[in-house]
Write a protein that holds these residues in place. Structure first.
Motif, PDB file in Angstrom:
ATOM      1  N   MET A   1      14.918 -10.418  -3.931  1.00 43.12           N
ATOM      2  CA  MET A   1      13.549 -10.389  -3.401  1.00 43.12           C
ATOM      3  C   MET A   1      12.917  -9.026  -3.648  1.00 43.12           C
ATOM      4  O   MET A   1      13.528  -8.001  -3.384  1.00 43.12           O
ATOM      5  CB  MET A   1      13.553 -10.677  -1.893  1.00 43.12           C
ATOM      6  N   SER A   2      11.703  -9.030  -4.173  1.00 41.76           N
ATOM      7  CA  SER A   2      10.994  -7.782  -4.406  1.00 41.76           C
ATOM      8  C   SER A   2      10.545  -7.176  -3.082  1.00 41.76           C
ATOM      9  O   SER A   2      10.302  -7.886  -2.106  1.00 41.76           O
ATOM     10  CB  SER A   2       9.776  -8.018  -5.297  1.00 41.76           C
ATOM     11  N   LYS A   3      10.429  -5.854  -3.074  1.00 41.67           N
ATOM     12  CA  LYS A   3      10.025  -5.147  -1.862  1.00 41.67           C
ATOM     13  C   LYS A   3       8.880  -4.195  -2.185  1.00 41.67           C
ATOM     14  O   LYS A   3       8.929  -3.460  -3.168  1.00 41.67           O
ATOM     15  CB  LYS A   3      11.211  -4.355  -1.309  1.00 41.67           C
ATOM     16  N   VAL A   4       7.838  -4.232  -1.347  1.00 41.41           N
ATOM     17  CA  VAL A   4       6.663  -3.389  -1.542  1.00 41.41           C
ATOM     18  C   VAL A   4       6.396  -2.584  -0.277  1.00 41.41           C
ATOM     19  O   VAL A   4       6.465  -3.116   0.838  1.00 41.41           O
ATOM     20  CB  VAL A   4       5.424  -4.240  -1.892  1.00 41.41           C
ATOM     21  N   VAL A   5       6.096  -1.312  -0.450  1.00 43.08           N
ATOM     22  CA  VAL A   5       5.718  -0.441   0.664  1.00 43.08           C
ATOM     23  C   VAL A   5       4.199  -0.424   0.775  1.00 43.08           C
ATOM     24  O   VAL A   5       3.494  -0.294  -0.229  1.00 43.08           O
ATOM     25  CB  VAL A   5       6.243   0.990   0.454  1.00 43.08           C
ATOM     26  N   LEU A   6       3.691  -0.568   1.982  1.00 43.61           N
ATOM     27  CA  LEU A   6       2.261  -0.487   2.269  1.00 43.61           C
ATOM     28  C   LEU A   6       2.000   0.823   3.004  1.00 43.61           C
ATOM     29  O   LEU A   6       2.671   1.117   3.994  1.00 43.61           O
ATOM     30  CB  LEU A   6       1.808  -1.661   3.136  1.00 43.61           C
ATOM     31  N   LEU A   7       1.036   1.589   2.536  1.00 41.13           N
ATOM     32  CA  LEU A   7       0.719   2.871   3.160  1.00 41.13           C
ATOM     33  C   LEU A   7      -0.762   2.914   3.515  1.00 41.13           C
ATOM     34  O   LEU A   7      -1.621   2.911   2.634  1.00 41.13           O
ATOM     35  CB  LEU A   7       1.068   4.026   2.220  1.00 41.13           C
ATOM     36  N   ALA A   8      -1.051   2.930   4.820  1.00 43.68           N
ATOM     37  CA  ALA A   8      -2.430   2.979   5.304  1.00 43.68           C
ATOM     38  C   ALA A   8      -2.855   4.432   5.451  1.00 43.68           C
ATOM     39  O   ALA A   8      -2.279   5.176   6.238  1.00 43.68           O
ATOM     40  CB  ALA A   8      -2.547   2.251   6.642  1.00 43.68           C
ATOM     41  N   GLY A   9      -3.869   4.830   4.705  1.00 42.17           N
ATOM     42  CA  GLY A   9      -4.299   6.220   4.710  1.00 42.17           C
ATOM     43  C   GLY A   9      -5.450   6.526   5.642  1.00 42.17           C
ATOM     44  O   GLY A   9      -6.025   7.614   5.591  1.00 42.17           O
ATOM     45  N   SER A  10      -5.795   5.581   6.510  1.00 46.90           N
ATOM     46  CA  SER A  10      -6.856   5.820   7.483  1.00 46.90           C
ATOM     47  C   SER A  10      -6.251   6.178   8.829  1.00 46.90           C
ATOM     48  O   SER A  10      -5.210   5.631   9.212  1.00 46.90           O
ATOM     49  CB  SER A  10      -7.730   4.572   7.645  1.00 46.90           C
ATOM     50  N   LEU A  35       8.056  -6.602   2.869  1.00 46.79           N
ATOM     51  CA  LEU A  35       7.103  -5.523   3.080  1.00 46.79           C
ATOM     52  C   LEU A  35       7.624  -4.473   4.056  1.00 46.79           C
ATOM     53  O   LEU A  35       8.345  -4.785   4.996  1.00 46.79           O
ATOM     54  CB  LEU A  35       5.777  -6.082   3.626  1.00 46.79           C
ATOM     55  N   GLU A  36       7.218  -3.223   3.815  1.00 41.83           N
ATOM     56  CA  GLU A  36       7.454  -2.113   4.748  1.00 41.83           C
ATOM     57  C   GLU A  36       6.105  -1.419   4.937  1.00 41.83           C
ATOM     58  O   GLU A  36       5.535  -0.906   3.973  1.00 41.83           O
ATOM     59  CB  GLU A  36       8.469  -1.119   4.187  1.00 41.83           C
ATOM     60  N   LEU A  37       5.599  -1.419   6.166  1.00 39.83           N
ATOM     61  CA  LEU A  37       4.292  -0.829   6.445  1.00 39.83           C
ATOM     62  C   LEU A  37       4.436   0.542   7.084  1.00 39.83           C
ATOM     63  O   LEU A  37       5.176   0.719   8.047  1.00 39.83           O
ATOM     64  CB  LEU A  37       3.489  -1.741   7.374  1.00 39.83           C
ATOM     65  N   PHE A  38       3.679   1.508   6.546  1.00 46.43           N
ATOM     66  CA  PHE A  38       3.602   2.838   7.126  1.00 46.43           C
ATOM     67  C   PHE A  38       2.132   3.175   7.385  1.00 46.43           C
ATOM     68  O   PHE A  38       1.271   2.887   6.559  1.00 46.43           O
ATOM     69  CB  PHE A  38       4.188   3.899   6.185  1.00 46.43           C
ATOM     70  N   THR A  39       1.891   3.782   8.543  1.00 45.75           N
ATOM     71  CA  THR A  39       0.560   4.294   8.859  1.00 45.75           C
ATOM     72  C   THR A  39       0.687   5.796   9.083  1.00 45.75           C
ATOM     73  O   THR A  39       1.801   6.330   9.187  1.00 45.75           O
ATOM     74  CB  THR A  39      -0.027   3.632  10.114  1.00 45.75           C
ATOM     75  N   LEU A  40      -0.423   6.471   9.185  1.00 45.63           N
ATOM     76  CA  LEU A  40      -0.382   7.923   9.420  1.00 45.63           C
ATOM     77  C   LEU A  40       0.314   8.256  10.734  1.00 45.63           C
ATOM     78  O   LEU A  40       0.899   9.339  10.882  1.00 45.63           O
ATOM     79  CB  LEU A  40      -1.794   8.489   9.409  1.00 45.63           C
ATOM     80  N   GLU A  41       0.262   7.326  11.678  1.00 46.00           N
ATOM     81  CA  GLU A  41       0.903   7.560  12.979  1.00 46.00           C
ATOM     82  C   GLU A  41       2.419   7.628  12.878  1.00 46.00           C
ATOM     83  O   GLU A  41       3.084   8.093  13.809  1.00 46.00           O
ATOM     84  CB  GLU A  41       0.492   6.472  13.969  1.00 46.00           C
ATOM     85  N   ASP A  42       2.973   7.158  11.767  1.00 47.42           N
ATOM     86  CA  ASP A  42       4.427   7.196  11.589  1.00 47.42           C
ATOM     87  C   ASP A  42       4.938   8.590  11.230  1.00 47.42           C
ATOM     88  O   ASP A  42       6.149   8.822  11.196  1.00 47.42           O
ATOM     89  CB  ASP A  42       4.855   6.209  10.490  1.00 47.42           C
ATOM     90  N   PHE A  43       4.013   9.517  10.974  1.00 46.82           N
ATOM     91  CA  PHE A  43       4.394  10.869  10.570  1.00 46.82           C
ATOM     92  C   PHE A  43       3.855  11.886  11.569  1.00 46.82           C
ATOM     93  O   PHE A  43       2.636  11.941  11.802  1.00 46.82           O
ATOM     94  CB  PHE A  43       3.833  11.187   9.185  1.00 46.82           C
TER      95      PHE A  43
END
Length: 198
Positions: A1-10, A35-43
């Motif tokens: 299965m393919s895996k994609v990272v999502l990065l929200a820059g807002s 999917l793996e979702l990251f937002t700015l709040e994760d950093f």
């Protein structure tokens, strides 16, 4: 299965650029992409501002990106460029972090006057990170969104069509695209449409 990272820059989860990212996430899920979702709040802000390469949050992000097949980045456009907070995250990726990966960029702005912000600002950074293939970009302006009562956004049909086409092209550039749950004829049409849409 393919895996994609999502990065929200807002900085806002309920932003227009985040609405674009959420739509892409739903489309990728229907194609069986993990999917793996990251937002700015994760950093932690201090880790980003001080460029702490040894930050646990940053290290986790770097490792997950390394294990992925693709990346989708969404950003609002501020002062004719993508968000500064997003830049701090991308700056902490290793030099060849996107090698062998397909990348899709999403952006929202107040007007079409910022149309080239992705081409001239964000895509060069993705190229510097050695992205194997950048699947163009999908750009939307304020007029392409309608606010719902629950504060979410309804996206205009032309933008939805561009997102559909861009996701089809992204999936086609992931490993084993023949496993994508898109009829062959429809995939070809979508990829062709994505080549001329931004």
């Amino acid at each position: 299965m393919s895996k994609v990272v999502l990065l929200a820059g807002s900085p806002s989860i309920q932003s227009k650029s985040s609405a674009l990212l959420q739509r892409v996430a739903r489309l990728l899920k229907t194609q069986g992409v993990a999917l793996e979702l990251f937002t700015l709040e994760d950093f932690p802000a201090e880790d980003l501002i001080n460029a702490r390469w040894d930050s646990p949050a940053v290290n986790e992000f770097v490792q997950i990106v390394a294990q992925s097949d693709g990346l989708v980045v969404s950003t609002p456009v501020y002062k004719a460029a993508y968000s500064g907070a997003l830049k701090t995250v991308l700056d902490l990726l290793p030099e060849r972090a996107l090698e062998n990966k397909a990348v899709l960029a999403l952006a929202s702005a107040g007007s079409a006057g910022h149309l080239l912000a992705v081409d001239y600002a964000l895509q060069p950074v993705l190229t510097a990170l050695k992205a194997r293939h950048i699947v163009g970009a999908v750009f939307a302006t304020d007029k392409d969104f309608t606010r719902n009562e629950d504060l979410s956004y309804q996206i205009a049909d032309p933008i939805l069509a561009r997102l559909d086409a861009a996701v089809s092209q992204l999936v086609a550039h992931l490993p084993n695209p023949e496993h994508a749950r898109i009829p062959a004829g429809e995939l070809a049409k979508s990829v062709q449409a994505a080549r001329i849409s931004i």
